[in-house]
Enzyme design. Structure first.
Site, PDB file in Angstrom:
ATOM      1  N   LYS A  44      44.766 -71.662-103.212  1.00 40.75           N
ATOM      2  CA  LYS A  44      46.158 -71.709-102.771  1.00 40.75           C
ATOM      3  C   LYS A  44      46.783 -73.193-102.848  1.00 40.75           C
ATOM      4  O   LYS A  44      47.710 -73.350-103.353  1.00 40.75           O
ATOM      5  CB  LYS A  44      46.115 -71.247-101.183  1.00 40.75           C
ATOM      6  CG  LYS A  44      45.937 -69.665-101.174  1.00 40.75           C
ATOM      7  CD  LYS A  44      45.543 -69.327 -99.795  1.00 40.75           C
ATOM      8  CE  LYS A  44      44.972 -67.719 -99.840  1.00 40.75           C
ATOM      9  NZ  LYS A  44      44.569 -67.366 -98.584  1.00 40.75           N
ATOM     10  N   GLN A  88      43.619 -69.465 -91.972  1.00 37.57           N
ATOM     11  CA  GLN A  88      42.665 -68.344 -92.585  1.00 37.57           C
ATOM     12  C   GLN A  88      41.512 -67.747 -91.653  1.00 37.57           C
ATOM     13  O   GLN A  88      41.152 -68.348 -90.790  1.00 37.57           O
ATOM     14  CB  GLN A  88      41.678 -69.431 -93.642  1.00 37.57           C
ATOM     15  CG  GLN A  88      40.827 -68.672 -94.275  1.00 37.57           C
ATOM     16  CD  GLN A  88      41.445 -68.095 -95.576  1.00 37.57           C
ATOM     17  OE1 GLN A  88      42.714 -68.684 -96.109  1.00 37.57           O
ATOM     18  NE2 GLN A  88      40.951 -67.280 -96.197  1.00 37.57           N
ATOM     19  N   ASP A 111      51.922 -65.288 -94.377  1.00 38.80           N
ATOM     20  CA  ASP A 111      50.653 -64.325 -94.642  1.00 38.80           C
ATOM     21  C   ASP A 111      51.159 -63.064 -93.923  1.00 38.80           C
ATOM     22  O   ASP A 111      50.568 -62.005 -94.233  1.00 38.80           O
ATOM     23  CB  ASP A 111      49.485 -64.942 -93.641  1.00 38.80           C
ATOM     24  CG  ASP A 111      48.337 -64.687 -94.860  1.00 38.80           C
ATOM     25  OD1 ASP A 111      48.511 -64.300 -95.970  1.00 38.80           O
ATOM     26  OD2 ASP A 111      47.089 -65.092 -94.147  1.00 38.80           O
TER      27      ASP A 111
END
Ligand code: NDP
Length: 281
Positions: A44, A88, A111
């Site tokens: 990413k 994450q 996200d």
């Protein structure tokens, strides 16, 4: 349905947008040292750097307390140079995933995991949507797969893939069935599918005899096995299906591209250039 070419195009557009906006910032928060998460985060950041974004990689020890983690997220919320924040998941044991994502400013939640954004998707007015489902929809659109009135079957009901893709397909007027580990006779469901999205994390759970001729099959799974990286769909399904995304090189590249696109959308919204955050803008 390869993801690479479309993902490259999206990333080139993102790079143009970043140049136009001046500065766009993406921050990731990783707690602990899970090797797979470290690889995903690195990819990413490489993509963000290549697009000219300012990227911040916060690595925190697994021993961090819930309060300290929330403080880290709050500091990124308050940082004007950061447009998008990604925590994450899953977090190491002892830390609460839900509390951590709820701490993210919904405007910076690129996200699409904050309850506000998840709720807006459920209500049919999507804002920030998780990158993987967005990538799947972009791939289906690119290949002109008809969705209106189609029978769509999704295997998996996670918050990051299964549920959001089911909602996006529903909003595209497909008739959607969601399968999971308690589904009895999976093949009975999948054989009916014009569009089959498989996100179970079980190597080759979908085999040729489970797929309708001419179906579009999206393999989200990434499974590390002794014979290497495999998806959730037996590659022989390509003999029956009209479309099948390869693993690797299918959904994976699209996920990264859409995360960058979400970050540009967050930046636009924060600068008053969009009326709503995310894809509704
Ligand atoms: P989760 O483990 O959170 O969810 C898996 C889902 O599959 C669950 O809903 C589970 O059901 C269901 N499931 C598990 N086994 C079966 C079975 N035998 N039959 C039917 N359903 C089953 O995974 P994610 O959604 O996060 O990810 C799914 C896969 O996609 C993983 O391989 C992951 O690595 C990959 N992935 C790939 C991405 C990419 O960019 N290519 C991005 C994100 C994920 P239940 O709810 O009942 O437990």
């Amino acid at each position: 349905m390869k993801g690479g070419p479309l993902a490259e195009r999206v990333r080139a557009e993102v790079a143009d947008d970043v140049r136009e906006l001046g500065q766009v910032g993406l921050a990731t928060v990783q707690v602990g040292e899970d090797p797979a998460s470290t690889i995903y985060i690195r990819r990413k950041h490489e993509a963000a750097d290549e697009a000219g974004m300012h990227s911040v990689d916060r690595k925190l020890p697994a021993s961090i307390s819930q309060e300290e983690l929330v403080e880290e997220v709050a500091a990124l919320n308050a940082d004007d140079g950061i447009d998008g924040i990604l925590v994450q998941l899953p977090l190491p044991r002892g830390l609460d995933d839900a509390a951590a994502v709820t701490a993210i400013d919904p405007v910076k939640d690129v996200d699409g995991v904050h309850p506000f954004n998840a709720g807006e998707l459920y209500l049919g007015r999507p804002t920030h949507v998780p990158a993987t489902p967005l990538g799947i929809m972009a791939l289906l659109d690119e290949h002109r797969v008809p969705l209106d009135g189609a029978r769509a079957v999704v295997i998996g009901r996670s918050d990051i893939v299964g549920k959001p893709i089911a909602h996006l397909l529903l909003q595209a007027h497909a008739t959607v069935t969601i399968c999971h580990s308690h589904t009895d006779d999976l093949a009975r469901q999948t054989l009916d599918a014009d569009v089959l999205v498989v996100a179970a994390g079980v190597p080759e759970i979908v085999t040729t005899d489970m797929v309708k001729s001419g179906a579009a099959v999206v393999d989200v799974g990434i499974n590390r096995t002794e014979s290497g990286l495999v998806g959730d769909v037996d590659p022989d399904v390509a003999k029956v299906a009209a479309f099948l995304t390869p693993v690797p090189g299918g959904v994976g590249p699209m996920t990264i591209a859409m995360l960058l696109e979400n970050t540009v959308r967050a930046a636009r919204f924060r600068r008053g250039l969009l009326a709503f955050p995310g894809i509704r803008g």
